[in-house]
Design a protein around this motif. Structure first.
Motif, PDB file in Angstrom:
ATOM      1  N   LYS A  94      16.386  43.687 -30.326  1.00 55.15           N
ATOM      2  CA  LYS A  94      15.215  42.839 -30.587  1.00 55.15           C
ATOM      3  C   LYS A  94      14.073  43.716 -31.093  1.00 55.15           C
ATOM      4  O   LYS A  94      13.935  44.882 -30.692  1.00 55.15           O
ATOM      5  N   ASP A  95      13.259  43.157 -31.968  1.00 53.74           N
ATOM      6  CA  ASP A  95      12.103  43.899 -32.459  1.00 53.74           C
ATOM      7  C   ASP A  95      10.956  43.807 -31.455  1.00 53.74           C
ATOM      8  O   ASP A  95      11.104  43.234 -30.367  1.00 53.74           O
ATOM      9  N   GLU A  96       9.795  44.349 -31.816  1.00 56.21           N
ATOM     10  CA  GLU A  96       8.667  44.392 -30.884  1.00 56.21           C
ATOM     11  C   GLU A  96       8.150  43.006 -30.519  1.00 56.21           C
ATOM     12  O   GLU A  96       7.447  42.825 -29.510  1.00 56.21           O
ATOM     13  N   ASN A  97       8.508  42.007 -31.332  1.00 54.48           N
ATOM     14  CA  ASN A  97       8.089  40.634 -31.050  1.00 54.48           C
ATOM     15  C   ASN A  97       9.155  39.838 -30.303  1.00 54.48           C
ATOM     16  O   ASN A  97       8.977  38.645 -30.063  1.00 54.48           O
ATOM     17  N   GLY A  98      10.257  40.529 -29.982  1.00 54.73           N
ATOM     18  CA  GLY A  98      11.317  39.854 -29.248  1.00 54.73           C
ATOM     19  C   GLY A  98      12.270  39.062 -30.110  1.00 54.73           C
ATOM     20  O   GLY A  98      13.072  38.263 -29.604  1.00 54.73           O
ATOM     21  N   ASN A  99      12.223  39.279 -31.420  1.00 60.49           N
ATOM     22  CA  ASN A  99      13.113  38.559 -32.327  1.00 60.49           C
ATOM     23  C   ASN A  99      14.420  39.321 -32.516  1.00 60.49           C
ATOM     24  O   ASN A  99      14.405  40.530 -32.758  1.00 60.49           O
ATOM     25  N   GLY A 100      15.523  38.619 -32.402  1.00 61.68           N
ATOM     26  CA  GLY A 100      16.828  39.234 -32.573  1.00 61.68           C
ATOM     27  C   GLY A 100      17.279  39.232 -34.019  1.00 61.68           C
ATOM     28  O   GLY A 100      16.636  38.638 -34.902  1.00 61.68           O
ATOM     29  N   ALA A 101      18.386  39.901 -34.278  1.00 57.77           N
ATOM     30  CA  ALA A 101      18.902  40.002 -35.648  1.00 57.77           C
ATOM     31  C   ALA A 101      19.803  38.829 -36.020  1.00 57.77           C
ATOM     32  O   ALA A 101      20.117  38.628 -37.189  1.00 57.77           O
ATOM     33  N   GLY A 102      20.256  38.066 -35.031  1.00 54.64           N
ATOM     34  CA  GLY A 102      21.189  36.983 -35.317  1.00 54.64           C
ATOM     35  C   GLY A 102      22.570  37.515 -35.642  1.00 54.64           C
ATOM     36  O   GLY A 102      22.875  38.691 -35.418  1.00 54.64           O
TER      37      GLY A 102
END
Length: 210
Positions: free
Chosen positions: A87-95
């Motif tokens: 996950k990135d710093e915003n908590g978004n995953g790569a899918g």
């Protein structure tokens, strides 16, 4: 090579050499004296050597002969997806990530190259865990990022363990772990015996098969 496989090779070699040696004497109508006996032995040993040379090069992949040893042929290109917990710093995953595995395999060796659109991984320690009595077929390998990619970056390494599923098409399913504190799941299917060397070539091969 396992001890059981070595014992099987010795047993088969003795059987082949004996049968061919006796056949040599019978077919050529040779008498069973010392000279002809030595020729028969030499013929049997030479023929056995040719058989194993052929078998270890090609025969182990051929239907029927592939039953001699419990060893699946995985060589070729596999296509599917990789699911990472990154996950990135915003908590978004790569899918789901488009993912390819290219396997180069001989009877004694196996090598894995993996591709995403931004990553190439190459294996440097590989093993097949095959247990005929339980039907277990697993492949495992250690990998690192190909050194031609962004050499100044932190060296990425990890491990992968895959279950071999002999369906139609064949599948590999399992998990990976990396030294970047990420892990995830891998799910790929066999698409071609062709060996490719890049993500784009694998993608083209996969799209042409659909």
């Amino acid at each position: 090579m396992k001890k059981e496989e070595i014992k099987l090779i010795v047993s088969i070699s003795i059987a082949i050499a004996t049968i061919l040696g006796i056949s040599y004497l019978i077919i050529l109508d040779k008498s069973f004296d010392l000279s002809n006996g030595l020729r028969a032995i030499s013929f049997g040993i030479t023929s056995t050597t040719f058989f194993w040379t052929f078998y270890f090069t090609y025969g182990w992949k051929i239907w029927g002969l592939d039953k001699v040893f419990y060893r699946p042929n995985l060589s070729g290109t596999w296509a599917g997806i990789l699911r990472s917990d990154w996950k990135d710093e915003n908590g978004n995953g790569a899918g789901d990530i488009e993912f390819y595995i290219v396997i180069r395999q001989s009877f004694l060796r196996i090598h894995f190259t993996t591709f995403t659109d931004s990553f190439i991984g190459t294996s440097y320690s590989e093993t097949l865990s095959l247990k005929k009595e339980t039907g277990l077929k697993n492949a495992a390998y250690l990998y690192r990022k190909e050194t031609s990619q962004d050499e100044n970056e932190f060296l990425q390494e990890g491990a992968t363990e895959l279950r071999i599923i002999e369906s139609n098409p064949k599948k590999l399913e399992g998990k990976y772990w990396s030294n970047q504190k990420t892990n995830g799941k891998i799910d790929v299917s066999f698409i071609s015996k062709k060996i490719v060397d890049s993500f784009n070539d694998a993608k083209t091969l996969n799209n042409n098969g659909k």
